[in-house]
Motif scaffolding. Structure first.
Motif, PDB file in Angstrom:
ATOM      1  N   UNK A  55       0.830  -1.208   0.000  1.00  0.00           N
ATOM      2  CA  UNK A  55       0.000   0.000   0.000  1.00  0.00           C
ATOM      3  C   UNK A  55       0.861   1.253   0.000  1.00  0.00           C
ATOM      4  N   UNK A  56       0.259   2.338  -0.453  1.00  0.00           N
ATOM      5  CA  UNK A  56       0.881   3.660  -0.426  1.00  0.00           C
ATOM      6  C   UNK A  56       0.607   4.253   0.951  1.00  0.00           C
ATOM      7  N   UNK A  57       1.644   4.505   1.714  1.00  0.00           N
ATOM      8  CA  UNK A  57       1.482   4.960   3.099  1.00  0.00           C
ATOM      9  C   UNK A  57       1.058   6.416   3.210  1.00  0.00           C
ATOM     10  N   UNK A  58       0.885   7.084   2.081  1.00  0.00           N
ATOM     11  CA  UNK A  58       0.454   8.484   2.099  1.00  0.00           C
ATOM     12  C   UNK A  58      -0.770   8.656   1.211  1.00  0.00           C
ATOM     13  N   UNK A  59      -1.744   7.762   1.401  1.00  0.00           N
ATOM     14  CA  UNK A  59      -2.947   7.790   0.577  1.00  0.00           C
ATOM     15  C   UNK A  59      -4.188   7.653   1.460  1.00  0.00           C
ATOM     16  N   UNK A  60      -4.401   8.632   2.353  1.00  0.00           N
ATOM     17  CA  UNK A  60      -5.570   8.579   3.229  1.00  0.00           C
ATOM     18  C   UNK A  60      -6.854   8.803   2.431  1.00  0.00           C
ATOM     19  N   UNK A  61      -7.977   8.256   2.856  1.00  0.00           N
ATOM     20  CA  UNK A  61      -8.157   7.479   4.089  1.00  0.00           C
ATOM     21  C   UNK A  61      -7.926   5.979   3.903  1.00  0.00           C
ATOM     22  N   UNK A  62      -7.377   5.578   2.754  1.00  0.00           N
ATOM     23  CA  UNK A  62      -7.248   4.148   2.463  1.00  0.00           C
ATOM     24  C   UNK A  62      -6.043   3.520   3.155  1.00  0.00           C
ATOM     25  N   UNK A  63      -4.932   4.240   3.194  1.00  0.00           N
ATOM     26  CA  UNK A  63      -3.740   3.773   3.883  1.00  0.00           C
ATOM     27  C   UNK A  63      -2.851   4.949   4.227  1.00  0.00           C
ATOM     28  N   UNK A  64      -2.468   5.066   5.498  1.00  0.00           N
ATOM     29  CA  UNK A  64      -1.640   6.192   5.926  1.00  0.00           C
ATOM     30  C   UNK A  64      -1.111   5.924   7.332  1.00  0.00           C
ATOM     31  N   UNK A 110       1.409  -9.843  -1.514  1.00  0.00           N
ATOM     32  CA  UNK A 110       0.370 -10.743  -2.019  1.00  0.00           C
ATOM     33  C   UNK A 110      -0.685 -10.009  -2.830  1.00  0.00           C
ATOM     34  N   UNK A 111      -0.828  -8.719  -2.574  1.00  0.00           N
ATOM     35  CA  UNK A 111      -1.834  -7.952  -3.303  1.00  0.00           C
ATOM     36  C   UNK A 111      -1.534  -6.471  -3.179  1.00  0.00           C
ATOM     37  N   UNK A 112      -2.187  -5.699  -4.023  1.00  0.00           N
ATOM     38  CA  UNK A 112      -2.180  -4.239  -3.927  1.00  0.00           C
ATOM     39  C   UNK A 112      -3.562  -3.851  -3.422  1.00  0.00           C
ATOM     40  N   UNK A 113      -3.607  -3.341  -2.213  1.00  0.00           N
ATOM     41  CA  UNK A 113      -4.905  -3.013  -1.593  1.00  0.00           C
ATOM     42  C   UNK A 113      -4.791  -1.613  -1.020  1.00  0.00           C
ATOM     43  N   UNK A 114      -5.154  -0.627  -1.839  1.00  0.00           N
ATOM     44  CA  UNK A 114      -4.941   0.750  -1.402  1.00  0.00           C
ATOM     45  C   UNK A 114      -5.599   1.728  -2.369  1.00  0.00           C
ATOM     46  N   UNK A 115      -6.929   1.696  -2.428  1.00  0.00           N
ATOM     47  CA  UNK A 115      -7.601   2.582  -3.366  1.00  0.00           C
ATOM     48  C   UNK A 115      -7.077   2.369  -4.768  1.00  0.00           C
ATOM     49  N   UNK A 162       1.852   7.865 -11.537  1.00  0.00           N
ATOM     50  CA  UNK A 162       1.251   6.536 -11.694  1.00  0.00           C
ATOM     51  C   UNK A 162      -0.033   6.383 -10.887  1.00  0.00           C
ATOM     52  N   UNK A 163      -0.790   7.453 -10.781  1.00  0.00           N
ATOM     53  CA  UNK A 163      -2.029   7.436  -9.998  1.00  0.00           C
ATOM     54  C   UNK A 163      -3.246   7.359 -10.909  1.00  0.00           C
ATOM     55  N   UNK A 164      -4.401   7.148 -10.295  1.00  0.00           N
ATOM     56  CA  UNK A 164      -5.643   7.135 -11.056  1.00  0.00           C
ATOM     57  C   UNK A 164      -5.944   8.520 -11.620  1.00  0.00           C
ATOM     58  N   UNK A 165      -5.513   9.561 -10.902  1.00  0.00           N
ATOM     59  CA  UNK A 165      -5.698  10.917 -11.409  1.00  0.00           C
ATOM     60  C   UNK A 165      -4.921  11.143 -12.691  1.00  0.00           C
ATOM     61  N   UNK A 166      -3.678  10.669 -12.714  1.00  0.00           N
ATOM     62  CA  UNK A 166      -2.851  10.798 -13.915  1.00  0.00           C
ATOM     63  C   UNK A 166      -3.455   9.996 -15.066  1.00  0.00           C
ATOM     64  N   UNK A 167      -3.928   8.790 -14.754  1.00  0.00           N
ATOM     65  CA  UNK A 167      -4.535   7.950 -15.788  1.00  0.00           C
ATOM     66  C   UNK A 167      -5.777   8.611 -16.372  1.00  0.00           C
ATOM     67  N   UNK A 168      -6.548   9.273 -15.518  1.00  0.00           N
ATOM     68  CA  UNK A 168      -7.768   9.931 -15.992  1.00  0.00           C
ATOM     69  C   UNK A 168      -7.455  11.096 -16.918  1.00  0.00           C
ATOM     70  N   UNK A 238     -13.645   2.818 -10.270  1.00  0.00           N
ATOM     71  CA  UNK A 238     -13.922   1.840  -9.221  1.00  0.00           C
ATOM     72  C   UNK A 238     -12.621   1.297  -8.648  1.00  0.00           C
ATOM     73  N   UNK A 239     -12.635   1.082  -7.326  1.00  0.00           N
ATOM     74  CA  UNK A 239     -11.492   0.500  -6.631  1.00  0.00           C
ATOM     75  C   UNK A 239     -11.721  -0.987  -6.400  1.00  0.00           C
ATOM     76  N   UNK A 240     -10.641  -1.772  -6.523  1.00  0.00           N
ATOM     77  CA  UNK A 240     -10.685  -3.203  -6.232  1.00  0.00           C
ATOM     78  C   UNK A 240      -9.318  -3.623  -5.713  1.00  0.00           C
ATOM     79  N   UNK A 241      -9.230  -4.850  -5.209  1.00  0.00           N
ATOM     80  CA  UNK A 241      -7.961  -5.392  -4.720  1.00  0.00           C
ATOM     81  C   UNK A 241      -7.272  -6.085  -5.886  1.00  0.00           C
TER      82      UNK A 241
END
Length: 287
Positions: A55-64, A110-115, A162-168, A238-241
């Motif tokens: 997870x990205x440790x600076x991506x509240x409220x999903x992970x921080x 094992x997975x990417x779980x962070x918004x 490499x964020x969803x904002x950049x992709x959008x 949409x967010x998924x794991x």
């Protein structure tokens, strides 16, 4: 006679030595086989003892990181409950977001779980069901003259790399309207994290920040009335794991547990811890 006897003894010694080497080689192969078996077990859900979440440790409220220096957030709370129900130890592993694919492919997580946005990435990962409908928004300074997306023309805009904002804005699946919008900027700057982006916005180094609505609400709530959000949104997603492509067994086990959490109300209880970030209106799992 002595020479013949010596020759016989040397031959016997060599035979024993070679047999010993063969035994060691066989042991090494057996050990490697056991190790490979253990690694293979770690790819599925039934035999594991740990679950490593990247997870990205600076991506509240999903992970921080909270005020006590502990990693927390909506996604990490969900992951902890999943682990508790499966008898796994949750390992929270902060990662460089640009390196997430390498971390997943190497097996260090094992997975990417962070918004994590699934739209446009369906062929690259094995995804869980989506659990959050998210929007990409624009935040500006409170006294900014930017009131709609078209006002961003000629402005300097920050977005996380490499964020969803950049992709959008300019990804392969970005709309023509968003690509035209991006082309109108004076500059689109990519930063490592949104804390940096908001420091830039606060100092006046940039005119706007493009980001996920949940993160936007968190940043705005933590900084008083210094910022405001435009009514127009850049996009919805949409967010998924995200699991390694093909790892359906672990995905299915995690999904099964999440579905049970929805059914017994635990999912909603965790969601309600994040009402300040509009999450109750954004979740879509179980609908």
């Amino acid at each position: 006679m002595k020479k013949k006897m010596l020759t016989v003894l040397l031959a016997a010694a060599m035979t024993v030595s070679l047999a010993g080497c063969g035994s060691k080689d066989a042991d090494k192969k057996d050990n490697a086989s056991v190790q490979n078996t253990e690694n293979a077990k770690s790819d599925n859900g039934s035999d594991r003892t740990q679950f490593v979440v990247g997870f990205d440790a600076e991506f509240p409220p999903y992970g921080y990181m909270d005020e006590d220096g502990d990693y927390t957030g909506f996604d990490l709370e969900l992951a902890q409950e999943v682990c508790d129900r499966n008898g796994w130890e949750l390992v929270k592993k902060p990662i460089n977001w640009d390196s997430k694919d390498m971390e997943l492919e190497s097996g260090s997580i094992d997975c990417i779980w962070n918004g994590f946005t699934m739209n446009g990435r369906e062929d690259d990962y094995t995804f869980s069901d989506p659990y959050v409908d998210n929007s990409i928004v624009v935040v500006v300074a409170k006294d900014s003259d930017i009131n709609k997306l078209s006002d961003l023309a000629g402005k300097v805009v920050d977005v996380q790399a490499d964020s969803s904002g950049l992709a959008a804005l300019q990804g392969d699946d970005a709309t023509d309207e968003n690509k035209e919008l991006t082309a109108s900027f004076a500059e689109l700057q990519q930063v490592a994290d949104y804390n940096t982006a908001f420091m830039n916005l606060e100092s006046g180094a940039v005119d706007a920040v493009v980001l996920d609505i949940g993160v936007a609400k968190y940043q705005m709530s933590s900084k008083g009335d210094a910022f405001r959000m435009l009514d127009e949104q850049v996009s919805s997603e949409q967010y998924a794991i995200g699991f390694k492509k093909g790892n359906t067994e672990l995905r299915d086990q995690v999904q099964k547990t999440l579905d049970e959490m929805v059914k017994d109300g635990t999912f909603t209880t965790i969601v309600n811890n994040y009402t300040d970030y509009n999450l109750p209106e954004m979740v879509c799992l179980g609908e």
